[in-house]
Design an enzyme around this catalytic site. Structure first.
Site, PDB file in Angstrom:
ATOM      1  N   LYS A 118       0.815  -1.209   0.000  1.00 54.67           N
ATOM      2  CA  LYS A 118       0.000   0.000   0.000  1.00 54.67           C
ATOM      3  C   LYS A 118       0.856   1.269   0.000  1.00 54.67           C
ATOM      4  O   LYS A 118       0.484   2.274  -0.606  1.00 54.67           O
ATOM      5  CB  LYS A 118      -0.943  -0.004   1.209  1.00 54.67           C
ATOM      6  CG  LYS A 118      -2.031  -1.067   1.117  1.00 54.67           C
ATOM      7  CD  LYS A 118      -2.932  -1.048   2.334  1.00 54.67           C
ATOM      8  CE  LYS A 118      -4.017  -2.097   2.218  1.00 54.67           C
ATOM      9  NZ  LYS A 118      -4.931  -2.096   3.378  1.00 54.67           N
ATOM     10  N   LYS A 201      -6.572  -8.690  -7.913  1.00 58.02           N
ATOM     11  CA  LYS A 201      -7.731  -8.841  -7.046  1.00 58.02           C
ATOM     12  C   LYS A 201      -8.806  -7.824  -7.422  1.00 58.02           C
ATOM     13  O   LYS A 201      -8.498  -6.687  -7.760  1.00 58.02           O
ATOM     14  CB  LYS A 201      -7.301  -8.641  -5.584  1.00 58.02           C
ATOM     15  CG  LYS A 201      -8.388  -8.928  -4.558  1.00 58.02           C
ATOM     16  CD  LYS A 201      -7.837  -8.796  -3.155  1.00 58.02           C
ATOM     17  CE  LYS A 201      -8.917  -9.038  -2.108  1.00 58.02           C
ATOM     18  NZ  LYS A 201      -8.401  -8.904  -0.722  1.00 58.02           N
ATOM     19  N   LYS A 204     -12.373  -2.075  -5.288  1.00 55.63           N
ATOM     20  CA  LYS A 204     -13.247  -0.920  -5.472  1.00 55.63           C
ATOM     21  C   LYS A 204     -12.486   0.283  -6.003  1.00 55.63           C
ATOM     22  O   LYS A 204     -13.093   1.271  -6.403  1.00 55.63           O
ATOM     23  CB  LYS A 204     -13.959  -0.578  -4.162  1.00 55.63           C
ATOM     24  CG  LYS A 204     -13.115  -0.649  -2.930  1.00 55.63           C
ATOM     25  CD  LYS A 204     -13.966  -0.892  -1.693  1.00 55.63           C
ATOM     26  CE  LYS A 204     -13.191  -1.549  -0.570  1.00 55.63           C
ATOM     27  NZ  LYS A 204     -14.009  -2.038   0.499  1.00 55.63           N
TER      28      LYS A 204
END
Length: 338
Positions: A118, A201, A204
């Site tokens: 991240k 993956k 959103k």
């Protein structure tokens, strides 16, 4: 330490950072529903404090928090069978999170692969919360002495960290107070992948809305996304071995199996040797059958935010009744004057 000393209890949560997708449903919520009323006390949370490890627009955070709660409820989480609440209503999470910051080691945090993913090359500029959030996740779990956590493979490392924190706390203070939580990883579609790139993956935050199925999508949109999903030129094989190097095909078979509650092999027993012209419409029809009622019920809940808030507030009262005695005992064990 044996888990038998603890009440069998499940805890898990979903972060409200954008909208719910099919990945959240198949990878988490559907499993949560299946664990209700069984051998475990079930506690499910909207982990809104985790969302603010990166900046959130306040209005968007409120909406996203209610959407996750609506997704839980519309999918079958029953507030009379499970405790459902949002994390920030129960202060024990933040308080125990700080105590665990003082138990966890920096070296443990440096090994957390999700932080590296991240933060990327910008690790010096991200929030301290993003770095330390696995400690808060441990607090989420251990504030309830949760013995089991249903997670995807990508979250298993955080449950292992939770076990390390529990073991170190118990060792340092010579107590048998926190359980060594067991991760529960199962299901054919635990990792639902992008409909346009089966190596990524479903997220959103993807660039195109066609990459994902949103849980608020209507029936026509759900069908369109599956019919236009990426596949390949080959027919479906007779066994999963034939999908080893076919990421998009494997993903669609996994999704079908999870929606139909059958094995991947059962899917291929029916569709092996057939092309995508038959399989994709069948998958689209199945997805509409299973998901459209949930999306409709979610919209009904979202039209009544006061009812969502009432349900979460009631759940927080029940969560607090479990977490506060555990937190207070933790303070006592550590020597705080209270």
């Amino acid at each position: 330490m044996a888990d038998a000393a603890f009440t069998p209890r499940v805890f898990s949560g979903i972060k409200p950072s954008g909208g719910l997708t099919l990945g959240n449903y198949l990878g988490a919520i559907k499993r949560f529903v299946g664990m209700q009323g069984g051998d475990f006390e079930t506690i499910y949370c909207v982990v809104d404090m985790h969302a603010v490890t990166v900046w959130q627009n306040p209005d968007d955070l409120r909406t996203a928090t209610r959407e996750v709660a609506a997704g839980y409820l519309a999918s079958g989480i029953d507030p009379s069978k499970s405790i459902l609440f949002n994390q920030s209503r129960v202060s024990a999470h933040a308080e125990l999170g700080w105590l665990f910051n003082c138990v966890a080691r920096v070296g443990w945090m440096n090994r957390m692969t999700q932080f590296k993913d991240k933060a990327g090359k910008n690790s010096e500029q991200v929030s301290l919360g993003l770095y330390a959030y696995p400690s808060l996740m441990a607090a989420d779990i251990l504030a309830y002495h949760a013995t089991h956590v249903p997670v995807g493979e990508d979250q298993k490392q955080h449950v292992e960290l939770t076990r390390d924190i529990a073991k170190k706390f118990n060792h340092d203070y010579k107590v048998d107070f926190f359980p060594e939580t067991t991760p529960v990883i199962e299901g054919p579609a635990m990792r639902v992948m992008n409909l346009r790139d089966g190596t990524k993956k479903m997220s959103k935050s993807g660039e195109s809305d066609m990459e994902r199925v949103n849980m608020l999508d209507d029936a026509d949109t759900i069908a369109k996304k599956f019919k236009k999903s990426r596949s390949d030129q080959d027919v479906l094989p007779d066994s999963m071995d034939g999908l080893a190097d076919r990421a998009e095909a494997r993903n669609l078979v996994n999704i079908y199996a999870a929606l139909a509650d059958i094995s991947n092999d059962a899917v291929l027993a029916e569709y092996g040797g057939q092309g995508w012209g038959k399989f994709k419409p069948a998958l689209a029809d199945l997805a509409v059958e299973k998901l459209a009622p949930i999306s409709g019920e979610m919209r009904r809940f979202m039209d009544d935010p006061a009812e969502i808030d009432r349900i979460m507030a009631h759940g927080a009262d029940k969560a607090r009744a479990i977490a506060e005695p555990i937190l207070n005992k933790t303070f006592d064990i550590m020597g705080f004057v209270r």
